[in-house]
Motif scaffolding. Structure first.
Motif, PDB file in Angstrom:
ATOM      1  N   ALA A 100      28.342  49.100  39.877  1.00  0.00           N
ATOM      2  CA  ALA A 100      29.051  50.033  40.742  1.00  0.00           C
ATOM      3  C   ALA A 100      30.957  49.900  40.006  1.00  0.00           C
ATOM      4  O   ALA A 100      31.743  49.956  39.610  1.00  0.00           O
ATOM      5  CB  ALA A 100      29.678  49.150  41.976  1.00  0.00           C
ATOM      6  N   HIS A 101      30.272  48.557  38.953  1.00  0.00           N
ATOM      7  CA  HIS A 101      32.001  48.711  38.496  1.00  0.00           C
ATOM      8  C   HIS A 101      32.908  48.153  39.472  1.00  0.00           C
ATOM      9  O   HIS A 101      33.763  48.902  39.349  1.00  0.00           O
ATOM     10  CB  HIS A 101      32.580  49.510  36.870  1.00  0.00           C
ATOM     11  CG  HIS A 101      33.201  48.313  36.083  1.00  0.00           C
ATOM     12  ND1 HIS A 101      33.360  48.041  35.220  1.00  0.00           N
ATOM     13  CD2 HIS A 101      34.468  49.444  36.289  1.00  0.00           C
ATOM     14  CE1 HIS A 101      34.192  47.466  34.771  1.00  0.00           C
ATOM     15  NE2 HIS A 101      35.276  48.786  34.733  1.00  0.00           N
ATOM     16  N   GLU A 102      32.711  47.033  40.276  1.00  0.00           N
ATOM     17  CA  GLU A 102      33.606  46.809  41.102  1.00  0.00           C
ATOM     18  C   GLU A 102      33.632  44.995  41.430  1.00  0.00           C
ATOM     19  O   GLU A 102      32.696  44.971  40.836  1.00  0.00           O
ATOM     20  CB  GLU A 102      33.280  47.339  41.966  1.00  0.00           C
ATOM     21  CG  GLU A 102      32.408  46.714  43.335  1.00  0.00           C
ATOM     22  CD  GLU A 102      32.083  48.253  44.393  1.00  0.00           C
ATOM     23  OE1 GLU A 102      33.386  49.250  44.224  1.00  0.00           O
ATOM     24  OE2 GLU A 102      31.139  47.731  44.831  1.00  0.00           O
ATOM     25  N   LEU A 103      34.541  44.779  41.384  1.00  0.00           N
ATOM     26  CA  LEU A 103      34.598  42.926  42.692  1.00  0.00           C
ATOM     27  C   LEU A 103      34.583  42.962  44.018  1.00  0.00           C
ATOM     28  O   LEU A 103      34.919  43.521  44.437  1.00  0.00           O
ATOM     29  CB  LEU A 103      36.148  42.838  41.679  1.00  0.00           C
ATOM     30  CG  LEU A 103      36.052  41.834  39.885  1.00  0.00           C
ATOM     31  CD1 LEU A 103      37.517  41.570  39.997  1.00  0.00           C
ATOM     32  CD2 LEU A 103      35.507  41.551  39.343  1.00  0.00           C
ATOM     33  N   VAL A 104      33.554  41.959  43.900  1.00  0.00           N
ATOM     34  CA  VAL A 104      33.369  41.824  45.368  1.00  0.00           C
ATOM     35  C   VAL A 104      33.540  40.543  45.596  1.00  0.00           C
ATOM     36  O   VAL A 104      32.905  39.476  45.130  1.00  0.00           O
ATOM     37  CB  VAL A 104      31.686  42.288  45.564  1.00  0.00           C
ATOM     38  CG1 VAL A 104      31.517  41.718  47.246  1.00  0.00           C
ATOM     39  CG2 VAL A 104      31.202  43.354  45.614  1.00  0.00           C
ATOM     40  N   GLN A 105      34.602  40.040  46.891  1.00  0.00           N
ATOM     41  CA  GLN A 105      34.962  38.694  47.026  1.00  0.00           C
ATOM     42  C   GLN A 105      34.100  38.048  47.799  1.00  0.00           C
ATOM     43  O   GLN A 105      33.561  38.199  48.573  1.00  0.00           O
ATOM     44  CB  GLN A 105      36.611  39.020  47.759  1.00  0.00           C
ATOM     45  CG  GLN A 105      37.113  37.287  48.284  1.00  0.00           C
ATOM     46  CD  GLN A 105      38.031  37.818  48.467  1.00  0.00           C
ATOM     47  OE1 GLN A 105      38.906  38.775  49.836  1.00  0.00           O
ATOM     48  NE2 GLN A 105      39.033  37.042  48.104  1.00  0.00           N
ATOM     49  N   VAL A 106      33.741  36.930  47.484  1.00  0.00           N
ATOM     50  CA  VAL A 106      32.949  36.146  48.175  1.00  0.00           C
ATOM     51  C   VAL A 106      33.238  34.917  48.053  1.00  0.00           C
ATOM     52  O   VAL A 106      32.789  34.032  48.700  1.00  0.00           O
ATOM     53  CB  VAL A 106      31.649  35.494  46.777  1.00  0.00           C
ATOM     54  CG1 VAL A 106      31.098  36.543  46.372  1.00  0.00           C
ATOM     55  CG2 VAL A 106      32.601  34.863  45.618  1.00  0.00           C
ATOM     56  N   ALA A 107      35.180  34.326  47.751  1.00  0.00           N
ATOM     57  CA  ALA A 107      35.668  33.170  48.260  1.00  0.00           C
ATOM     58  C   ALA A 107      37.325  33.561  48.844  1.00  0.00           C
ATOM     59  O   ALA A 107      37.468  34.108  47.661  1.00  0.00           O
ATOM     60  CB  ALA A 107      35.306  32.317  47.209  1.00  0.00           C
ATOM     61  N   THR A 108      37.109  33.336  49.529  1.00  0.00           N
ATOM     62  CA  THR A 108      38.344  33.502  49.037  1.00  0.00           C
ATOM     63  C   THR A 108      39.469  31.348  48.851  1.00  0.00           C
ATOM     64  O   THR A 108      38.621  31.090  48.915  1.00  0.00           O
ATOM     65  CB  THR A 108      39.160  33.079  50.614  1.00  0.00           C
ATOM     66  OG1 THR A 108      39.314  32.029  51.696  1.00  0.00           O
ATOM     67  CG2 THR A 108      39.110  34.644  51.317  1.00  0.00           C
ATOM     68  N   GLY A 109      40.677  31.835  48.241  1.00  0.00           N
ATOM     69  CA  GLY A 109      41.393  30.267  47.797  1.00  0.00           C
ATOM     70  C   GLY A 109      41.317  30.244  46.635  1.00  0.00           C
ATOM     71  O   GLY A 109      40.331  31.276  46.236  1.00  0.00           O
ATOM     72  N   ASP A 110      42.115  29.710  46.084  1.00  0.00           N
ATOM     73  CA  ASP A 110      41.855  29.492  44.153  1.00  0.00           C
ATOM     74  C   ASP A 110      40.617  28.628  43.954  1.00  0.00           C
ATOM     75  O   ASP A 110      40.664  27.398  44.099  1.00  0.00           O
ATOM     76  CB  ASP A 110      43.274  28.521  43.834  1.00  0.00           C
ATOM     77  CG  ASP A 110      43.321  29.131  42.429  1.00  0.00           C
ATOM     78  OD1 ASP A 110      42.802  28.788  41.645  1.00  0.00           O
ATOM     79  OD2 ASP A 110      44.520  28.455  42.471  1.00  0.00           O
ATOM     80  N   LEU A 111      40.088  28.519  43.213  1.00  0.00           N
ATOM     81  CA  LEU A 111      38.858  27.497  42.910  1.00  0.00           C
ATOM     82  C   LEU A 111      38.999  27.545  41.335  1.00  0.00           C
ATOM     83  O   LEU A 111      38.105  26.760  40.428  1.00  0.00           O
ATOM     84  CB  LEU A 111      37.327  28.276  43.464  1.00  0.00           C
ATOM     85  CG  LEU A 111      37.020  28.841  44.490  1.00  0.00           C
ATOM     86  CD1 LEU A 111      35.418  29.429  44.463  1.00  0.00           C
ATOM     87  CD2 LEU A 111      37.668  27.863  45.781  1.00  0.00           C
ATOM     88  N   ARG A 112      39.809  27.590  40.718  1.00  0.00           N
ATOM     89  CA  ARG A 112      39.669  27.924  39.404  1.00  0.00           C
ATOM     90  C   ARG A 112      39.631  26.265  39.224  1.00  0.00           C
ATOM     91  O   ARG A 112      39.100  26.143  38.457  1.00  0.00           O
ATOM     92  CB  ARG A 112      41.600  28.167  38.848  1.00  0.00           C
ATOM     93  CG  ARG A 112      41.383  29.625  38.816  1.00  0.00           C
ATOM     94  CD  ARG A 112      42.584  30.341  38.388  1.00  0.00           C
ATOM     95  NE  ARG A 112      43.927  30.116  39.313  1.00  0.00           N
ATOM     96  CZ  ARG A 112      45.259  30.178  38.503  1.00  0.00           C
ATOM     97  NH1 ARG A 112      45.502  30.663  37.820  1.00  0.00           N
ATOM     98  NH2 ARG A 112      46.101  29.400  39.990  1.00  0.00           N
ATOM     99  N   GLY A 113      40.436  25.352  39.755  1.00  0.00           N
ATOM    100  CA  GLY A 113      39.818  23.805  39.330  1.00  0.00           C
ATOM    101  C   GLY A 113      38.573  23.390  39.451  1.00  0.00           C
ATOM    102  O   GLY A 113      38.240  22.552  38.363  1.00  0.00           O
ATOM    103  N   TYR A 114      37.302  24.088  40.119  1.00  0.00           N
ATOM    104  CA  TYR A 114      36.719  23.805  40.202  1.00  0.00           C
ATOM    105  C   TYR A 114      35.523  24.198  38.977  1.00  0.00           C
ATOM    106  O   TYR A 114      34.226  24.354  38.152  1.00  0.00           O
ATOM    107  CB  TYR A 114      35.878  23.864  41.162  1.00  0.00           C
ATOM    108  CG  TYR A 114      36.243  23.527  42.321  1.00  0.00           C
ATOM    109  CD1 TYR A 114      36.231  21.865  42.772  1.00  0.00           C
ATOM    110  CD2 TYR A 114      37.164  24.369  43.302  1.00  0.00           C
ATOM    111  CE1 TYR A 114      36.969  21.605  43.967  1.00  0.00           C
ATOM    112  CE2 TYR A 114      37.816  23.920  44.298  1.00  0.00           C
ATOM    113  CZ  TYR A 114      37.139  22.203  44.808  1.00  0.00           C
ATOM    114  OH  TYR A 114      37.673  22.155  45.622  1.00  0.00           O
ATOM    115  N   ALA A 115      35.812  25.854  37.653  1.00  0.00           N
ATOM    116  CA  ALA A 115      35.560  26.050  36.923  1.00  0.00           C
ATOM    117  C   ALA A 115      35.803  24.393  35.865  1.00  0.00           C
ATOM    118  O   ALA A 115      35.315  25.251  34.998  1.00  0.00           O
ATOM    119  CB  ALA A 115      36.106  26.718  36.352  1.00  0.00           C
TER     120      ALA A 115
END
Length: 217
Positions: A100-115
């Motif tokens: 579909a060439h789209e982004l589907v949200q799976v979580a709210t909030g900033d998870l970048r630190g866990y990456a």
């Protein structure tokens, strides 16, 4: 589009612009410039750059590929397409739906630190995009392609999904080299991400890859 089972309710779907095809850098020039760069600034990527990045990573590049499925820019075992890209940004985490060439949200909030692992968090915490590589074992064991016995063996599965993730990561590195972006492929907090992304038991967080503009030092 429905979320994966056990995932948080989808908050929004972001339709991405079509790949621009604007890059004019040769493959040789991109290979010459390919490198890991850990100094990434907080400047956000434009929607078009993000769309082009994700398409280059593992987007659909032909309607008919092996075994009757659409083809992707990155190869996979029996065209199982078992590697999903999740995208962690400031406003939430999304799964890239390539067909579909789209982004589907799976979580709210900033998870970048866990990456990032605790030892990596001395890097800029505001890097704009973290790609999170997730293997879906179910797609290997239920492939519509050639059902070789190894697809049922955990150790063989592991060899496939690690190689396939590497192919996607290599595409990201080449795209970033061609566009003058920084990219860094690294470890991540797998358990925390699996929990917060609402992954199923058959899914595995493998690695992460940070992308953004280079920090001028």
């Amino acid at each position: 589009m429905a979320a994966y089972p056990n995932s948080p309710p989808v908050q929004q779907t972001i339709k991405l612009p079509a790949p621009s095809g604007a890059c004019t850098v040769s493959i040789t020039a991109a290979l010459e410039q390919r490198r890991t760069c850990r100094t990434i600034c907080a400047k956000p990527l434009s929607r078009q750059l993000l769309a082009d990045l994700l398409w280059a990573a593992c987007g659909v590049n032909r309607p008919e590929g092996p075994f009757g499925r659409p083809g992707r820019t990155a190869a996979s075992a029996s065209n199982s397409q078992e590697i999903d890209l999740h995208v962690a940004m400031r406003d939430g985490a999304y799964r890239y739906d390539a067909p579909a060439h789209e982004l589907v949200q799976v979580a709210t909030g900033d998870l970048r630190g866990y990456a990032l692992t605790p030892g990596q968090r001395s890097a800029n915490p505001d890097m704009p995009v973290h790609l999170i590589y997730v293997a879906d074992i179910h797609r290997l064991t239920h492939s519509t392609g050639f059902l070789e016995p190894g697809l049922q063996d955990p150790e063989t599965q592991k060899s496939y999904y690690y190689v396939d993730a590497g192919m996607v990561a290599a595409n990201v590195y080449l795209y970033c080299a061609a566009e003058g972006l920084a990219a860094w492929f690294h470890n991540c907090d797998r358990d925390a991400l699996a929990l917060r992304l609402g992954l199923r038991q058959e899914q595995r967080v493998l690695f992460a890859q940070s992308v953004g503009y280079r920090e001028e030092i």
